[in-house]
Enzyme design. Structure first.
Site, PDB file in Angstrom:
ATOM      1  N   LYS A  58      11.027  -8.365 -18.060  1.00  0.00           N
ATOM      2  CA  LYS A  58      12.089  -8.544 -17.062  1.00  0.00           C
ATOM      3  C   LYS A  58      11.753  -7.736 -15.814  1.00  0.00           C
ATOM      4  O   LYS A  58      11.881  -8.229 -14.685  1.00  0.00           O
ATOM      5  CB  LYS A  58      13.450  -8.126 -17.641  1.00  0.00           C
ATOM      6  CG  LYS A  58      13.981  -9.098 -18.676  1.00  0.00           C
ATOM      7  CD  LYS A  58      15.207  -8.564 -19.434  1.00  0.00           C
ATOM      8  CE  LYS A  58      15.518  -9.478 -20.619  1.00  0.00           C
ATOM      9  NZ  LYS A  58      16.601  -8.984 -21.490  1.00  0.00           N
TER      10      LYS A  58
ATOM     11  N   GLN B 140      20.219  -4.047 -23.037  1.00  0.00           N
ATOM     12  CA  GLN B 140      19.468  -4.840 -24.018  1.00  0.00           C
ATOM     13  C   GLN B 140      20.068  -4.659 -25.416  1.00  0.00           C
ATOM     14  O   GLN B 140      20.369  -3.538 -25.838  1.00  0.00           O
ATOM     15  CB  GLN B 140      17.990  -4.395 -23.989  1.00  0.00           C
ATOM     16  CG  GLN B 140      17.064  -5.211 -24.856  1.00  0.00           C
ATOM     17  CD  GLN B 140      16.834  -6.646 -24.345  1.00  0.00           C
ATOM     18  OE1 GLN B 140      16.967  -6.921 -23.160  1.00  0.00           O
ATOM     19  NE2 GLN B 140      16.512  -7.537 -25.247  1.00  0.00           N
TER      20      GLN B 140
ATOM     21  N   ASP C 158      24.033 -11.198 -17.977  1.00  0.00           N
ATOM     22  CA  ASP C 158      23.853 -11.792 -19.311  1.00  0.00           C
ATOM     23  C   ASP C 158      24.954 -12.805 -19.619  1.00  0.00           C
ATOM     24  O   ASP C 158      24.820 -13.602 -20.543  1.00  0.00           O
ATOM     25  CB  ASP C 158      23.944 -10.698 -20.386  1.00  0.00           C
ATOM     26  CG  ASP C 158      22.600 -10.234 -20.904  1.00  0.00           C
ATOM     27  OD1 ASP C 158      21.632 -11.001 -20.791  1.00  0.00           O
ATOM     28  OD2 ASP C 158      22.537  -9.103 -21.430  1.00  0.00           O
TER      29      ASP C 158
HETATM   30  N1  GUN Z   1      18.593  -9.311 -26.966  1.00  0.00           N
HETATM   31  C1  GUN Z   1      18.071 -10.531 -27.239  1.00  0.00           C
HETATM   32  N2  GUN Z   1      18.366 -11.393 -26.250  1.00  0.00           N
HETATM   33  C2  GUN Z   1      19.087 -10.715 -25.339  1.00  0.00           C
HETATM   34  C3  GUN Z   1      19.667 -11.063 -24.098  1.00  0.00           C
HETATM   35  O1  GUN Z   1      19.602 -12.204 -23.628  1.00  0.00           O
HETATM   36  N3  GUN Z   1      20.331 -10.077 -23.451  1.00  0.00           N
HETATM   37  C4  GUN Z   1      20.447  -8.832 -23.956  1.00  0.00           C
HETATM   38  N4  GUN Z   1      21.132  -7.918 -23.273  1.00  0.00           N
HETATM   39  N5  GUN Z   1      19.910  -8.462 -25.108  1.00  0.00           N
HETATM   40  C5  GUN Z   1      19.232  -9.405 -25.791  1.00  0.00           C
END
Ligand code: GUN
Length: 293
Positions: free
Chosen positions: A53, A97, A120
């Site tokens: 990211k 995350q 998200d």
């Molecule tokens: N863990 C797995 N996929 C995601 C996601 O799309 N966002 C977040 N914050 N954590 C994750």
């Protein structure tokens, strides 16, 4: 029939091209979109996602902030970091995350994120807005799947979409999006899951089958209608002694057999995977655009 492949790399490149132009336009107005990612602990898969990211932000010329916090971070410390990011005007969007360590209440953390920065789309207010068809953000993975359908010219209107899996991150929001009015949606939607008795019968009636159940090669060819569009959201690591790493990624769909029946299919890896980060970036750009609107 051998299915045409829908490749996340190709679809995401098209979207990145559009995002670059929007980022340039924002910069011309003195705004550099900023995305922060908070990682608590050292989960190896999460470390890879978080690094990717950050790299994509840099590549697009966005501001990137990666906040690494130790495993023993308290809930209070994490909530105070969330409050700090909520108040930081250079950060237009951020995410924490998941999964979080067991001693932290995930829901309390998500609820503390300012919904206007919740890229998200996990905050209940954003989930609700999506459900009523007035979204601020769309959740990244389902939005990525929808873009793959739209940009491959798959007609969804009136089609029977069967979503396999009912997670809050993919299955439920995916179904909610496909049932909305409008382009790329207008579908008749069924969700099936581990407790559905006649699951194969339901999947066989799908014009568009979206699979996110987290079980390697769960969907076999006998569960798929001839000519169906099959989208595989699964990423399962399975042992494979012939592979240099001793393991490899497979989807939730038995790709080799199903590709002979489907009209379109997404491979794993290389299918839905690259779309999630792409749509996250799109949400961050959207959040920054809202500031200058
Ligand atoms: N863990 C797995 N996929 C995601 C996601 O799309 N966002 C977040 N914050 N954590 C994750």
């Amino acid at each position: 029939m051998t299915a045409k492949l829908i490749l996340g790399k190709e679809v995401s490149e098209e979207i990145y091209g559009e995002l670059r132009q929007r980022i340039e336009a924002l910069k011309a107005r003195g705004v550099t979109p900023g995305l922060a990612v908070v990682l608590v602990g050292e989960d190896p898969a999460s470390q890879v996602y978080v690094r990717k990211k950050g790299e994509m932000c840099e590549e697009l010329g966005m501001k990137s902030l990666t906040v690494l916090m130790p495993e023993e971070t308290t809930q209070e410390e994490l909530l105070s970091k969330v409050a700090e990011l909520n108040a930081d005007p250079s950060i237009h969007g951020f995410l924490v995350q998941l999964p979080l360590p067991d001693h932290i209440d995930e829901e309390a953390v998500i609820n503390a994120i300012d919904p206007s920065k919740d890229v998200d789309c996990f905050h209940p207010s954003n989930v609700g807005r999506m459900l009523i068809g007035n979204p601020d953000f769309l959740p990244a993975t389902p939005a990525g799947v929808q873009q793959m359908l739209v940009r491959s010219g798959v007609d969804t209107a009136g089609k029977h979409v069967v979503v396999v899996g009912r997670s809050n991150i993919v299955g439920k929001p995916m179904a909610a999006m496909m049932v909305q009015k409008g382009a790329g949606a207008d579908s008749t939607v069924t969700i099936v899951h581990s407790r559905t008795p006649n699951l194969a019968e339901m999947t066989r009636s799908a014009d568009i089958l979206i699979v996110a159940i987290g079980k390697p090669r769960f969907v076999t060819a006998d569960m798929v209608k001839d000519g169906a569009v099959v989208i595989d959201v699964g990423t399962n690591r399975v042992a494979d002694p012939t592979h240099p790493k001793g393991s490899r990624l497979v989807g939730d769909v038995d790709f080799e057999a199903v590709k002979e029946k489907a009209s379109y299919i997404t491979p794993v890896p290389g299918g839905v995977g690259p779309m999630t980060i792409c749509m996250l970036m799109a949400n961050a750009v959207r959040a920054a655009e809202r500031v200058v609107e």
